[in-house]
Write a protein that holds these residues in place. Structure first.
Motif, PDB file in Angstrom:
ATOM      1  N   ARG A   2      -9.449  56.946  51.443  1.00 18.16           N
ATOM      2  CA  ARG A   2     -10.436  57.131  52.521  1.00 18.16           C
ATOM      3  C   ARG A   2     -11.453  55.994  52.528  1.00 18.16           C
ATOM      4  O   ARG A   2     -11.831  55.475  53.584  1.00 18.16           O
ATOM      5  CB  ARG A   2     -11.146  58.469  52.309  1.00 18.16           C
ATOM      6  CG  ARG A   2     -12.056  58.854  53.484  1.00 18.16           C
ATOM      7  CD  ARG A   2     -12.941  60.033  53.121  1.00 18.16           C
ATOM      8  NE  ARG A   2     -13.982  59.633  52.176  1.00 18.16           N
ATOM      9  CZ  ARG A   2     -14.385  60.393  51.172  1.00 18.16           C
ATOM     10  NH1 ARG A   2     -13.821  61.565  50.939  1.00 18.16           N
ATOM     11  NH2 ARG A   2     -15.357  59.968  50.377  1.00 18.16           N
ATOM     12  N   THR A   3     -11.884  55.579  51.339  1.00 19.67           N
ATOM     13  CA  THR A   3     -12.889  54.505  51.238  1.00 19.67           C
ATOM     14  C   THR A   3     -12.343  53.200  51.782  1.00 19.67           C
ATOM     15  O   THR A   3     -13.006  52.514  52.575  1.00 19.67           O
ATOM     16  CB  THR A   3     -13.310  54.316  49.769  1.00 19.67           C
ATOM     17  OG1 THR A   3     -13.849  55.544  49.269  1.00 19.67           O
ATOM     18  CG2 THR A   3     -14.355  53.223  49.643  1.00 19.67           C
ATOM     19  N   GLU A  50     -12.077  53.411  55.623  1.00 20.64           N
ATOM     20  CA  GLU A  50     -13.370  53.346  56.315  1.00 20.64           C
ATOM     21  C   GLU A  50     -13.914  51.916  56.341  1.00 20.64           C
ATOM     22  O   GLU A  50     -14.368  51.430  57.393  1.00 20.64           O
ATOM     23  CB  GLU A  50     -14.375  54.272  55.617  1.00 20.64           C
ATOM     24  CG  GLU A  50     -14.160  55.739  55.894  1.00 20.64           C
ATOM     25  CD  GLU A  50     -15.164  56.617  55.164  1.00 20.64           C
ATOM     26  OE1 GLU A  50     -16.061  56.053  54.488  1.00 20.64           O
ATOM     27  OE2 GLU A  50     -15.061  57.855  55.264  1.00 20.64           O
ATOM     28  N   GLU A  72     -14.484  49.645  59.700  1.00 19.50           N
ATOM     29  CA  GLU A  72     -15.861  49.267  60.030  1.00 19.50           C
ATOM     30  C   GLU A  72     -16.054  47.752  60.006  1.00 19.50           C
ATOM     31  O   GLU A  72     -16.738  47.207  60.889  1.00 19.50           O
ATOM     32  CB  GLU A  72     -16.827  49.944  59.059  1.00 19.50           C
ATOM     33  CG  GLU A  72     -16.943  51.453  59.274  1.00 19.50           C
ATOM     34  CD  GLU A  72     -17.756  52.151  58.198  1.00 19.50           C
ATOM     35  OE1 GLU A  72     -17.879  53.384  58.257  1.00 19.50           O
ATOM     36  OE2 GLU A  72     -18.278  51.459  57.294  1.00 19.50           O
TER      37      GLU A  72
END
Length: 870
Positions: A476-477, A480, A484
């Motif tokens: 997930r990190t 993201e 971004e």
């Protein structure tokens, strides 16, 4: 009369550097400071240029140098010999010759010393110690002129050329001044460091002294007497009177090396009042120049003379003193302690680490709207140091190190820190100044730590769930941050994003680790059970083999399997291959220095991966390594079963069940610990990609000449709107200088640099004098002369009686240096420190006690040479 090509020393100074060279400029300044310097004059660099022009040598010299490839010793020596011949066969312009003769006559000295004074020596970043020729006891005009030509030719000797290459100094537009100084026929002489070059302490001076002229010391032909003196109190900290066998003396013409009379060999060369006089001179010189100095001195008829001064180039920079943080401070090298990272950070790399810490403190600190107080954070020599002094004020805090609760950190640092704390116990212990961790608590931090405790408990009760949750956080990190950062367009947006979002990376990776953190305690718990219940706990080590779920191990296995694939196909791997692309897609964000965004990743420079695959193929060891991993898995499972059965057989059924669970849970979770760094490096690769884009934009705007130079500026520099080329150039030069520095594990505010713990020497050890810090293990190569240098292989440990400047080119290839003679300021020691090569001098009988091919460990901080095998 006015002179065009010579100038008297009392008329020179730093302002004349380009015309008189470094040595003469320093001597002129010393005279202005009323230091006892023998008089004389300098042949200006304009004289050298006029000589080169009249003899049409510039293009000939550059043509010869263009044929030299890299730093091959044979090529360097051949080129140097050609250039030397050209210069020494040249003719001095008449006006140059006449001015030298006149100045020599007016100087009033029949006997003179002739020394180089180049414009690329005695600078803050480079010393050029011993790289150029010096001639003592020169008499008469014709001999003087001849020696000046030879001195000029030494600008192009092989050791000077190789040194300039190592220091990234161009071999073009060089000029050479020559100092002609009154000869001091010294009774004794030596070197004086106004700061201790071995341990870095600025509050100590180091004196070396021996009989006769200084050439025997500088050339490493004699082990000198040595004094270490406290600069402020004058107290002698250390005194070593050596057995001095040789000295340099003046002959009718020139000098000679002779035996020292037996009755003077073990006699101290300095009295205590003389040591005190040298201390006063050192303080006066350092105060005048404003920085630690390397001084050469001579003593004649009851008077001291200073014949040379240069900056000490090997000292590690000092941390900045912070307001309200006086007294003794202890700084821990974070690069080394937690990351085993010896390289410095690039300016951008360090700035991003700082930004992450500031952003994390902003979110979890007590005042989110204020910039965090980073009093403990120091960037020194490109490495990150932490001021840990106030965390050591209570003796109870020392228990963590005494119990080795930092086993995942560098153990030598832990040992060295304990020794340093004990030595300074009285200054350190002060509970009133201790850091109160409770004052850092606030709702945000309490909430985070509460969540951490819950995650930790998941690992206790459901290891598989904990592992899967950690993997989910990692995925997930990465997703993201990738999404971004893809949205960022301008340099300003990129800088702002890094500063305001990096706390998420720290927070998420912390959460990842909390899920599996308990696994790091399991081996010790089982070890205690086995030590209490079984006689032989060796099976425990088998249980740690081939731990699964480690992303680093998985990467290694994929490289081995690629080697197998290419070997079976019978083709060489190529960066454009589909298989290589797939590997780099997964692991290409990694690099040799993984936490520095300024260092190219494998996907940019895949040669490392290709070379690694080829090495496995060439050595035909890929299948053995693959088999070893899978065999290790089986051996670990078998070991766990044996531990369980052995405990049950002795009646410890409860302990048997507990040990089995702990070990299985350990293998279920422990490999995941590698994932946090993997995530950080992948996110950093997104930062790097975006910064390169920003560099391209700045290049288009004319603020940078090369987009990759963005890694030699900081986020503030980018946001400043100013031209960045000058900043980048300065920072790049500093970065390459820092690369050559061997960073200490610990530092103190006094400048003491600690590279290793003090270790006891045993039966397999030789002891000498630590002269260049660092620890290196490798194979011995014993050489008697530098001409034998062809026998050296990359990384060999050079063992010899002593070195002089002609050995310098060999230092490019060695891993460490052991000398039978010499001290901290003999040639070999100085150059070793410049090149970051660990070295030990004064090792008696080293070339006979050691043998070619032996593996030894050289500790340049303790002076111990440990024989690993015969």
């Amino acid at each position: 009369m006015g002179y065009q090509y010579v100038k008297f020393l009392n008329e020179t100074g730093a302002r004349d550097f380009m015309s008189v060279g470094g040595k003469a400029a320093n001597l002129g300044d010393m005279l202005k400071a009323e230091l006892p310097v023998p008089g004389g004059f300098v042949v200006l660099t304009e004289a050298y240029k006029a000589f080169i022009e009249e003899n049409h040598l510039e293009e000939k010299i550059q043509t010869i140098l263009r044929a030299v490839k890299g730093t091959e010793i044979e090529q360097l020596e051949e080129a140097a010999a050609e250039i030397k011949k050209l210069i020494e066969q040249g003719s001095l312009p008449e006006k140059v010759s006449q001015e030298i003769r006149t100045a020599y006559s007016l100087s009033g000295a029949e006997e003179v010393a002739v020394r180089s004074s180049a414009t690329a020596e005695d600078l803050p970043g480079t010393s050029f110690a011993g790289q150029y020729d010096t001639f003592l006891n020169v008499k008469g005009e014709e001999e003087l002129l001849r020696n000046i030509l030879t001195c000029w030719s030494s600008l192009w000797n092989s050791r000077a050329i190789s040194y300039r290459l190592e220091q990234r100094i161009e071999n073009t537009d060089l000029a050479h001044g020559v100092v002609v100084q009154h000869m001091v026929n010294a009774d004794k002489s030596g070197i004086l460091f106004t700061a201790n070059p071995v341990n870095g302490r600025r509050d100590q001076i180091l004196i070396n002294s021996s009989w006769g002229l200084g050439e025997a010391i500088v050339g490493g032909e004699v082990t000198p007497d040595q004094w270490v003196v406290d600069k402020h109190t004058g107290k002698i900290v250390e005194e070593k009177v050596a057995q001095k066998l040789l000295m340099t003396i003046k002959k009718d013409k020139g000098i000679d090396t002779v035996n020292i009379p037996a009755e003077k060999q073990k006699e101290a060369t300095l009295t205590y009042p003389e040591v005190d006089e040298l201390l006063k001179l050192s303080v006066k010189a350092e105060n005048y120049f404003g920085s630690p100095q390397d001084l050469e001195w001579a003593f004649l008829d009851g008077e001291f003379y200073l014949v040379q001064s240069r900056p000490i180039t090997s000292l590690y920079p000092l941390p900045e003193e912070q307001p309200g943080k006086g007294g003794l401070r202890i700084y821990l090298n974070i690069n080394n302690y937690s990351q085993a990272m010896k390289e410095p950070f690039t300016p951008m790399g360090e700035d991003i680490i700082r930004a992450m810490i500031v952003d994390t403190a902003r979110v979890f600190g007590r005042k989110k709207d204020q910039k965090a107080d980073l009093w403990w954070y120091q960037s020194v020599g490109g490495r990150i140091f932490a001021d840990i002094t106030d965390f050591l004020r209570k003796e109870k805090s020392w228990d963590k190190f005494k119990k080795n609760d930092t086993a995942d950190k560098d153990p030598m640092t832990t040992k060295a820190l304990l020794q340093l704390m004990e030595r300074n116990r009285e200054e350190l212990i002060n509970p009133k100044e201790a850091v109160n961790l409770l004052r850092f608590l606030n709702p945000s931090l309490v909430s985070y730590l509460t969540g951490a405790a819950l995650k930790y408990s998941v690992g206790i009760f459901s290891p598989e769930t904990a592992r899967n949750k950690a993997i989910h956080i990692a995925k997930r990190t990465v997703k993201e941050f990738r999404e971004e950062t893809d949205e960022l367009k301008t340099p300003e947006e990129i800088c702002s994003y890094i500063r305001q979002n990096s706390h998420k990376l720290i927070k998420n990776c912390g959460n990842l680790l909390f899920y599996v953190a308990v696994s790091s305690t399991y081996i010790d718990k089982v070890k205690k059970i086995l030590e209490n219940r079984l006689d032989n706990p060796e099976d425990l080590y088998e249980a740690e083999k081939s731990v699964p779920y480690s992303v680093t191990t998985q990467m290694g296995m994929e490289i081995l399997k690629l080697a197998k694939l290419y070997d079976q196909k019978g083709v060489q791997p190529d960066p454009g291959d589909t298989e290589i692309d797939a590997f780099l897609e997964k692991y290409g964000h990694r690099s040799s220095v993984e936490l520095d965004v300024g260092v190219p990743a494998w996907k940019e420079e895949p040669e490392y991966v290709i070379d690694l695959i080829n090495s496995y193929i060439d050595n035909d060891n890929y299948q053995a390594s693959i088999d070893k991993f899978y065999q290790g898995e089986k051996e670990a499972e078998a070991a766990i079963e044996r531990i369980r059965e052995n405990l049950k057989a002795k009646g410890y059924k409860k302990e048997a069940k507990k040990a089995e669970k702990l070990l299985k849970d350990f293998r279920e979770m422990f490999g995941i610990r590698e994932l946090s760094k993997f995530v950080i490096t992948e996110v950093f690769s997104y930062y790097r990609d975006k910064l390169i884009e920003a560099g391209g934009r700045l290049q288009e705007e004319g603020r940078l000449s090369d987009k990759l130079d963005i890694f030699y500026v900081t986020l503030d520099d980018i946001l400043s709107g100013q031209d960045l080329d000058h900043i980048a150039a300065q920072n790049k030069e500093k970065y390459h200088r820092y690369l050559k520095l061997n960073a200490p594990r610990l530092m103190t505010s006094k400048g003491e640099s600690i590279y290793s713990a003090v270790l006891e020497s045993g039966g397999n050890s030789l002891a000498g004098v630590a002269v260049s810090p660092g620890i290196y293990e490798g194979k011995v190569k014993i050489l008697k002369t530098p001409e034998e240098g062809r026998r050296l292989e990359k990384g060999d440990i050079l063992v010899t009686a002593g070195t002089n400047p002609s050995w310098t080119p060999l230092f490019l290839n060695i891993g460490a240096l052991i000398m039978e003679t010499g001290g901290p300021i003999s040639h070999g020691s100085v150059v070793a420190r410049e090149y970051g090569v660990p070295a030990v001098a004064g090792v008696a009988q080293a070339s006979t006690e050691l043998k070619d091919g032996q593996t030894v460990k050289v500790n340049g901080e303790t002076g111990i040479v440990e024989v690993i095998n015969e």
